[in-house]
Design a protein around this motif. Structure first.
Motif, short mmCIF file in Angstrom:
data_model
loop_
_atom_site.label_atom_id
_atom_site.label_comp_id
_atom_site.label_asym_id
_atom_site.label_seq_id
_atom_site.Cartn_x
_atom_site.Cartn_y
_atom_site.Cartn_z
N SER A 66 65.31 50.09 24.87
CA SER A 66 65.54 51.36 24.19
C SER A 66 66.96 51.85 24.40
O SER A 66 67.62 52.33 23.47
CB SER A 66 64.54 52.40 24.72
N LEU A 67 67.47 51.73 25.63
CA LEU A 67 68.83 52.17 25.92
C LEU A 67 69.86 51.33 25.19
O LEU A 67 70.90 51.85 24.74
CB LEU A 67 69.07 52.13 27.43
N ARG A 68 69.62 50.04 25.04
CA ARG A 68 70.55 49.18 24.29
C ARG A 68 70.61 49.57 22.82
O ARG A 68 71.68 49.57 22.21
CB ARG A 68 70.15 47.71 24.45
N TRP A 77 62.12 57.90 17.78
CA TRP A 77 61.73 56.50 17.91
C TRP A 77 61.94 55.94 19.31
O TRP A 77 61.11 55.18 19.82
CB TRP A 77 62.50 55.67 16.88
N LEU A 78 63.05 56.30 19.95
CA LEU A 78 63.36 55.71 21.26
C LEU A 78 62.26 55.96 22.31
O LEU A 78 61.89 55.03 23.04
CB LEU A 78 64.71 56.25 21.77
N PRO A 79 61.71 57.18 22.43
CA PRO A 79 60.65 57.39 23.43
C PRO A 79 59.40 56.57 23.17
O PRO A 79 58.61 56.31 24.09
CB PRO A 79 60.36 58.90 23.32
N ARG A 80 59.19 56.17 21.92
CA ARG A 80 58.01 55.35 21.61
C ARG A 80 58.17 53.94 22.14
O ARG A 80 57.19 53.25 22.42
CB ARG A 80 57.79 55.30 20.10
N ILE A 81 59.42 53.49 22.27
CA ILE A 81 59.67 52.15 22.81
C ILE A 81 59.39 52.13 24.30
O ILE A 81 58.79 51.17 24.82
CB ILE A 81 61.14 51.73 22.56
N ALA A 82 59.80 53.17 25.00
CA ALA A 82 59.67 53.21 26.47
C ALA A 82 58.99 54.52 26.87
O ALA A 82 59.66 55.49 27.22
CB ALA A 82 61.04 53.08 27.13
N ARG A 83 57.71 54.55 26.78
CA ARG A 83 56.95 55.76 27.12
C ARG A 83 57.03 56.02 28.62
O ARG A 83 56.90 55.10 29.42
CB ARG A 83 55.50 55.62 26.68
N GLY A 84 57.22 57.28 28.98
CA GLY A 84 57.22 57.67 30.38
C GLY A 84 58.53 57.47 31.10
O GLY A 84 58.62 57.70 32.30
N SER A 85 59.59 57.06 30.39
CA SER A 85 60.89 56.84 31.02
C SER A 85 61.72 58.11 30.99
O SER A 85 62.02 58.65 29.92
CB SER A 85 61.65 55.72 30.30
N ASP A 86 62.10 58.61 32.17
CA ASP A 86 62.94 59.80 32.23
C ASP A 86 64.32 59.55 31.63
O ASP A 86 64.91 60.44 31.01
CB ASP A 86 63.11 60.26 33.69
N LEU A 87 64.85 58.35 31.83
CA LEU A 87 66.15 58.02 31.28
C LEU A 87 66.12 58.05 29.75
O LEU A 87 67.06 58.55 29.11
CB LEU A 87 66.60 56.64 31.76
N VAL A 88 65.06 57.53 29.15
CA VAL A 88 64.94 57.51 27.70
C VAL A 88 64.67 58.93 27.18
O VAL A 88 65.15 59.30 26.10
CB VAL A 88 63.84 56.53 27.24
N VAL A 89 63.91 59.72 27.92
CA VAL A 89 63.69 61.12 27.53
C VAL A 89 65.02 61.86 27.49
O VAL A 89 65.30 62.63 26.55
CB VAL A 89 62.72 61.81 28.52
N ALA A 90 65.87 61.64 28.49
CA ALA A 90 67.20 62.26 28.50
C ALA A 90 68.04 61.75 27.34
O ALA A 90 68.78 62.51 26.71
CB ALA A 90 67.90 61.97 29.83
#
Length: 303
Positions: A14-16, A136-149
């Motif tokens: 997701s971050l990439r 879309w990004l949070p759907r790739i990595a659910r529960g990730s604080d980094l992706v939420v930010a």
């Protein structure tokens, strides 16, 4: 642990994706902003450029955390995640303060000319990309604080683009009126409005990061799930009211549950059954649960 590893891979993927989108939009924004001399677009490009740096930091933090414990860090380096989240908040706050100061200077100096058509077109495109990325990004990595930010940054960018486009439309209307002179102030005013709208985001990120770094209570949804699971285990094993302590650091959830029991009624294997029941019950959260479950006959040991 398999779920945790898969979550880390999804987080990095997701971050990439976020980094790739940021690179494309930042380059476009800076080129369009400089060619048109539009501060709001340059501000948007600078915001995305800083977001790009923060995304790279988030990716490095995710990779480091996923590497797991080492001899030097036997409990892992999960604290990197909330640390990066807090840094993101500080960086965004600094960007907003700088942009607001620049806008005030421009207003003081008499404003600046803008091309509303360029702003509307750019704003519409970047708003669409921003909302897409934020959802879309949070759907790739659910529960990730980094992706939420990360999603918060994209959502903020989308809001900025909407404000930008709306202001440009207003400028196009005003140009046809007798007060057309104020159009030259539209650009810095849009920057100030955007800064005011975005201000809560860095505050929220800093608060969230510091809460985890200081081992504060986990988010309400996680705390409620812990309470629910502990209540089920109590009923299943006929245990009394426990002392429950919990905190969340990155993807790691620390849970300490102390039950006071009667002497000679429990053995180690039964205590293990209680521990497994709580750990298994919390598994759906998708976090790495570090559970310390104690059955003791001495109430003083639960203080």
């Amino acid at each position: 642990m398999t779920g945790t590893r898969e979550g880390a891979k999804a987080e990095q993927r997701s971050l990439r994706v976020s980094i790739a989108l940021s690179v494309a939009l930042a380059v476009i924004a800076l080129i369009v902003g400089m060619l048109s001399g539009t501060r709001i677009i340059i501000f948007d490009g600078a915001y995305m450029l800083i977001g790009l740096i923060l995304s790279w930091a988030s990716l490095k933090a995710s990779t480091t955390v996923a590497a797991g414990p080492t001899s030097r860090f036997p409990f892992g380096r999960d604290a990197l995640a909330p640390f990066v989240v807090a840094i993101q908040g500080v960086a965004i706050a600094g960007t907003l303060l700088y942009a607001a100061g620049d806008a005030v200077v421009v207003i003081r100096d008499g404003g600046s000319a803008v091309n509303p058509v360029v702003i509307v077109t750019y704003g519409a495109i970047t708003a669409g990309v921003g909302w897409f990325a934020a959802s879309w990004l949070p759907r790739i990595a659910r529960g990730s604080d980094l992706v939420v930010a990360e999603a918060a940054q994209w959502r903020a960018g989308a809001v900025l683009s909407i404000v930008m486009a709306a202001g440009a439309v207003a400028a196009m209307v005003i140009e046809r009126t007798e007060i057309r002179e104020i159009v030259q102030y539209i650009d810095p005013i849009l920057v100030l409005i955007s800064c005011a709208i975005l201000a809560p985001i860095p505050v929220r990120l800093i608060r969230s990061g510091l809460n985890e770094l200081l081992e504060g209570a986990p988010p309400a949804a996680v705390a409620d799930e812990i309470a629910r699971v502990v209540a089920q285990v109590r009923e299943r094993f006929a245990l009394g009211e426990p002392i429950v302590r919990s905190s969340k650091v990155g993807r790691k959830l620390y849970v300490e549950v102390d039950f006071v029991v009667m002497a000679s009624q429990w053995d180690v294997s039964e205590e293990d059954d209680v521990r497994h029941a709580i750990i298994d019950g919390l598994a759906p959260l998708g976090l790495e649960v570090w559970a310390s479950i104690s059955l003791t006959t001495d109430p003083g040991l639960t203080d």
